[in-house]
Design a protein around this motif. Structure first.
Motif, short mmCIF file in Angstrom:
data_model
loop_
_atom_site.label_atom_id
_atom_site.label_comp_id
_atom_site.label_asym_id
_atom_site.label_seq_id
_atom_site.Cartn_x
_atom_site.Cartn_y
_atom_site.Cartn_z
N VAL A 8 0.87 -1.17 0.00
CA VAL A 8 0.00 0.00 0.00
C VAL A 8 0.91 1.22 0.00
N ASN A 9 0.67 2.17 -0.88
CA ASN A 9 1.48 3.40 -0.96
C ASN A 9 0.63 4.58 -0.53
N LEU A 10 1.14 5.34 0.46
CA LEU A 10 0.40 6.47 0.98
C LEU A 10 1.30 7.69 1.08
N PRO A 11 0.78 8.87 0.74
CA PRO A 11 1.59 10.09 0.86
C PRO A 11 1.65 10.58 2.31
N VAL A 12 2.81 11.13 2.69
CA VAL A 12 2.98 11.71 4.03
C VAL A 12 3.76 13.01 3.92
N LYS A 13 3.58 13.85 4.89
CA LYS A 13 4.31 15.13 4.93
C LYS A 13 5.72 14.96 5.48
N ASP A 14 5.88 14.11 6.51
CA ASP A 14 7.14 13.99 7.22
C ASP A 14 7.49 12.51 7.40
N VAL A 15 8.46 12.02 6.64
CA VAL A 15 8.84 10.61 6.66
C VAL A 15 9.38 10.21 8.04
N PHE A 33 14.01 -0.55 1.66
CA PHE A 33 13.13 0.31 0.86
C PHE A 33 12.83 1.64 1.55
N SER A 34 13.68 2.03 2.49
CA SER A 34 13.46 3.26 3.24
C SER A 34 14.62 4.22 3.05
N ASN A 35 14.28 5.51 2.97
CA ASN A 35 15.29 6.57 2.87
C ASN A 35 14.63 7.89 3.24
N GLU A 36 15.20 9.01 2.85
CA GLU A 36 14.63 10.31 3.21
C GLU A 36 13.29 10.58 2.51
N ASN A 37 12.99 9.83 1.45
CA ASN A 37 11.74 10.02 0.71
C ASN A 37 10.67 8.99 1.03
N ILE A 48 2.57 -8.12 3.77
CA ILE A 48 1.84 -6.85 3.75
C ILE A 48 2.77 -5.72 4.18
N PHE A 49 2.93 -4.73 3.29
CA PHE A 49 3.83 -3.61 3.53
C PHE A 49 3.12 -2.30 3.20
N VAL A 50 3.45 -1.26 3.96
CA VAL A 50 2.94 0.07 3.62
C VAL A 50 4.14 0.94 3.31
N MET A 51 4.12 1.51 2.12
CA MET A 51 5.15 2.45 1.70
C MET A 51 4.61 3.85 1.93
N PHE A 52 5.14 4.51 2.95
CA PHE A 52 4.78 5.90 3.22
C PHE A 52 5.78 6.77 2.47
N LEU A 53 5.29 7.49 1.47
CA LEU A 53 6.14 8.27 0.58
C LEU A 53 5.94 9.76 0.83
N LYS A 54 7.04 10.48 0.94
CA LYS A 54 6.97 11.94 1.06
C LYS A 54 6.10 12.45 -0.08
N GLU A 55 5.21 13.40 0.21
CA GLU A 55 4.23 13.85 -0.78
C GLU A 55 4.86 14.18 -2.14
N PHE A 57 7.56 13.06 -3.48
CA PHE A 57 8.00 11.81 -4.12
C PHE A 57 6.80 11.00 -4.59
N PHE A 58 5.76 10.95 -3.76
CA PHE A 58 4.53 10.24 -4.11
C PHE A 58 3.97 10.76 -5.44
N LYS A 59 4.01 12.08 -5.61
CA LYS A 59 3.45 12.71 -6.82
C LYS A 59 4.17 12.28 -8.10
N THR A 60 5.38 11.76 -7.98
CA THR A 60 6.10 11.30 -9.18
C THR A 60 5.52 10.00 -9.73
N PHE A 61 4.64 9.35 -8.97
CA PHE A 61 4.04 8.08 -9.39
C PHE A 61 2.65 8.23 -9.97
N THR A 62 2.09 9.44 -9.94
CA THR A 62 0.73 9.63 -10.44
C THR A 62 0.60 11.02 -11.06
#
Length: 136
Positions: A8-15, A33-37, A48-55, A57-62
């Protein structure tokens, strides 16, 4: 066909804040699979994994806008092994920057409650005792 994993990929403000919140709930981080983004939270090892992506960075996928404010795009539901685990998750979430958005519901065979994480993602938490499921 059989699906063997879900991400599951979700946008976040602060990783970093997100990492702290989920590790305080007791979940592991997949550092590969974790870094500053992004931070990869393991809800269930190997499946089951949740990828919390900095907003940003998330926007680069959609090419679609992110849900903002008082909108709800998805409700995420997770199951626990006991009522005590459920209560612990809800209490710990609220103590660490989340919020409770519904009171616990006890249906006998199923017990559920819900919290929103610091970014407002809604998490339904449930425990079900299928041996107590009502017979028709």
């Amino acid at each position: 066909m059989k699906i063997n994993q879900i991400y599951v990929n979700l946008p976040v403000k602060d990783v970093a804040k997100t990492r702290t919140f989920w590790t305080k709930l007791g979940f592991a981080v997949n550092e590969q699979f974790s870094n500053e983004n992004a931070v990869s939270i393991v809800l269930n090892e190997q499946s089951i994994f949740v990828m919390f992506l900095k907003e940003e960075f998330f926007k680069t996928f959609t090419n679609r806008p992110l849900a903002k404010g008082d909108t709800t795009q998805v409700l995420l539901a997770i199951g626990t092994d006991s009522r005590e685990d459920l209560d612990y998750i809800i209490q710990t979430a609220v103590e660490n920057g989340g919020s409770k958005y519904s009171e616990p519901q006890d249906n006998g065979w199923m017990y559920q409650s819900a919290f929103a994480d610091p970014d407002g993602h809604q998490w339904e938490v449930m425990f079900a005792d299928m041996s107590q499921f009502p017979q028709q």
